[in-house]
Design a protein around this motif. Sequence first.
Motif, PDB file in Angstrom:
ATOM      1  N   VAL A   4       0.832  -1.202   0.000  1.00  0.00           N
ATOM      2  CA  VAL A   4       0.000   0.000   0.000  1.00  0.00           C
ATOM      3  C   VAL A   4       0.872   1.260   0.000  1.00  0.00           C
ATOM      4  N   GLU A   5       0.493   2.205  -0.871  1.00  0.00           N
ATOM      5  CA  GLU A   5       1.095   3.535  -0.843  1.00  0.00           C
ATOM      6  C   GLU A   5      -0.044   4.537  -0.716  1.00  0.00           C
ATOM      7  N   ILE A   6       0.084   5.453   0.246  1.00  0.00           N
ATOM      8  CA  ILE A   6      -0.923   6.485   0.478  1.00  0.00           C
ATOM      9  C   ILE A   6      -0.269   7.837   0.194  1.00  0.00           C
ATOM     10  N   VAL A   7      -0.905   8.626  -0.683  1.00  0.00           N
ATOM     11  CA  VAL A   7      -0.366   9.938  -1.045  1.00  0.00           C
ATOM     12  C   VAL A   7      -1.443  10.991  -0.793  1.00  0.00           C
ATOM     13  N   TYR A   8      -1.106  11.986   0.035  1.00  0.00           N
ATOM     14  CA  TYR A   8      -1.985  13.122   0.260  1.00  0.00           C
ATOM     15  C   TYR A   8      -1.272  14.346  -0.303  1.00  0.00           C
ATOM     16  N   TYR A  15       0.956  27.444  -2.573  1.00  0.00           N
ATOM     17  CA  TYR A  15       1.066  26.416  -1.538  1.00  0.00           C
ATOM     18  C   TYR A  15       1.285  25.055  -2.183  1.00  0.00           C
ATOM     19  N   TYR A  16       2.166  24.266  -1.582  1.00  0.00           N
ATOM     20  CA  TYR A  16       2.403  22.917  -2.086  1.00  0.00           C
ATOM     21  C   TYR A  16       2.787  22.024  -0.920  1.00  0.00           C
ATOM     22  N   GLN A  17       2.102  20.906  -0.814  1.00  0.00           N
ATOM     23  CA  GLN A  17       2.409  19.936   0.231  1.00  0.00           C
ATOM     24  C   GLN A  17       2.092  18.546  -0.299  1.00  0.00           C
ATOM     25  N   LYS A  18       3.022  17.619  -0.091  1.00  0.00           N
ATOM     26  CA  LYS A  18       2.801  16.239  -0.512  1.00  0.00           C
ATOM     27  C   LYS A  18       3.324  15.324   0.582  1.00  0.00           C
ATOM     28  N   ILE A  19       2.467  14.382   0.997  1.00  0.00           N
ATOM     29  CA  ILE A  19       2.819  13.429   2.040  1.00  0.00           C
ATOM     30  C   ILE A  19       2.652  12.029   1.452  1.00  0.00           C
ATOM     31  N   VAL A  20       3.708  11.244   1.504  1.00  0.00           N
ATOM     32  CA  VAL A  20       3.675   9.881   0.969  1.00  0.00           C
ATOM     33  C   VAL A  20       3.987   8.915   2.108  1.00  0.00           C
ATOM     34  N   VAL A  21       3.091   7.942   2.315  1.00  0.00           N
ATOM     35  CA  VAL A  21       3.288   6.925   3.352  1.00  0.00           C
ATOM     36  C   VAL A  21       3.367   5.562   2.686  1.00  0.00           C
ATOM     37  N   LYS A  22       4.469   4.847   2.996  1.00  0.00           N
ATOM     38  CA  LYS A  22       4.658   3.511   2.441  1.00  0.00           C
ATOM     39  C   LYS A  22       5.663   2.755   3.309  1.00  0.00           C
ATOM     40  N   ASN A  23       5.365   1.502   3.597  1.00  0.00           N
ATOM     41  CA  ASN A  23       6.285   0.633   4.339  1.00  0.00           C
ATOM     42  C   ASN A  23       6.790   1.266   5.633  1.00  0.00           C
ATOM     43  N   GLN A  24       5.904   1.835   6.402  1.00  0.00           N
ATOM     44  CA  GLN A  24       6.202   2.437   7.699  1.00  0.00           C
ATOM     45  C   GLN A  24       7.184   3.611   7.605  1.00  0.00           C
ATOM     46  N   MET A  25       7.189   4.262   6.426  1.00  0.00           N
ATOM     47  CA  MET A  25       8.000   5.465   6.210  1.00  0.00           C
ATOM     48  C   MET A  25       7.077   6.577   5.707  1.00  0.00           C
ATOM     49  N   VAL A  26       7.434   7.819   6.045  1.00  0.00           N
ATOM     50  CA  VAL A  26       6.684   8.976   5.554  1.00  0.00           C
ATOM     51  C   VAL A  26       7.658   9.940   4.895  1.00  0.00           C
ATOM     52  N   SER A  27       7.288  10.423   3.716  1.00  0.00           N
ATOM     53  CA  SER A  27       8.072  11.433   2.997  1.00  0.00           C
ATOM     54  C   SER A  27       7.212  12.676   2.861  1.00  0.00           C
ATOM     55  N   ILE A  83      -4.659   6.306  -3.030  1.00  0.00           N
ATOM     56  CA  ILE A  83      -4.202   5.073  -2.384  1.00  0.00           C
ATOM     57  C   ILE A  83      -3.952   4.045  -3.475  1.00  0.00           C
ATOM     58  N   THR A  84      -2.768   3.458  -3.450  1.00  0.00           N
ATOM     59  CA  THR A  84      -2.435   2.385  -4.380  1.00  0.00           C
ATOM     60  C   THR A  84      -2.241   1.118  -3.563  1.00  0.00           C
ATOM     61  N   LYS A  85      -3.001   0.089  -3.906  1.00  0.00           N
ATOM     62  CA  LYS A  85      -2.921  -1.195  -3.198  1.00  0.00           C
ATOM     63  C   LYS A  85      -2.910  -2.315  -4.231  1.00  0.00           C
ATOM     64  N   ASN A  86      -1.926  -3.182  -4.129  1.00  0.00           N
ATOM     65  CA  ASN A  86      -1.785  -4.312  -5.055  1.00  0.00           C
ATOM     66  C   ASN A  86      -1.825  -3.866  -6.516  1.00  0.00           C
ATOM     67  N   GLY A  87      -1.210  -2.731  -6.807  1.00  0.00           N
ATOM     68  CA  GLY A  87      -1.132  -2.250  -8.181  1.00  0.00           C
ATOM     69  C   GLY A  87      -2.355  -1.500  -8.681  1.00  0.00           C
ATOM     70  N   LYS A  88      -3.406  -1.409  -7.878  1.00  0.00           N
ATOM     71  CA  LYS A  88      -4.613  -0.683  -8.278  1.00  0.00           C
ATOM     72  C   LYS A  88      -4.685   0.641  -7.515  1.00  0.00           C
ATOM     73  N   THR A  89      -5.025   1.713  -8.236  1.00  0.00           N
ATOM     74  CA  THR A  89      -5.051   3.047  -7.638  1.00  0.00           C
ATOM     75  C   THR A  89      -6.482   3.525  -7.442  1.00  0.00           C
ATOM     76  N   TYR A  90      -6.728   4.092  -6.254  1.00  0.00           N
ATOM     77  CA  TYR A  90      -8.019   4.668  -5.879  1.00  0.00           C
ATOM     78  C   TYR A  90      -7.746   6.123  -5.526  1.00  0.00           C
ATOM     79  N   GLU A  91      -8.478   7.055  -6.167  1.00  0.00           N
ATOM     80  CA  GLU A  91      -8.186   8.470  -5.975  1.00  0.00           C
ATOM     81  C   GLU A  91      -9.459   9.272  -5.760  1.00  0.00           C
ATOM     82  N   THR A  92      -9.390  10.212  -4.805  1.00  0.00           N
ATOM     83  CA  THR A  92     -10.542  11.077  -4.549  1.00  0.00           C
ATOM     84  C   THR A  92     -10.620  12.156  -5.604  1.00  0.00           C
TER      85      THR A  92
END
Length: 117
Positions: A4-8, A15-27, A83-92
Amino acid sequence: MSTVEIVYSAVSRGYYQKIVVKNQMVSITKGRGEEAVTNKINGAQWARIVSEFKKINLESIPQLKAPTENRFHDGAAIANLRITKNGKTYETNGFDNGFPPAEIEKLVTLLVAFTQE
């Protein structure tokens, strides 16, 4: 959660802000063209993220309705959750930064909290 990769992201003219969460890491990237700052997520924070993630119906994400519309007149940055999970992307669809749809509000709040640490 290893697949799973979560991108906000939140963007406006100034203004610009990007938060990426994957494998217990946040960028976190706080400006266009800036380098991301990456940190490990502690166990308690990771447990909360996993808990909130499990409550979300991924298939419904594209249909979520924004509770406010200030982004239509430059009253708020346009935010998005992907949110990307198992290669499939879901986006608001876009929503006002700070006012996510109720179904993802707790997860978004946890993500944004990393920018205030």
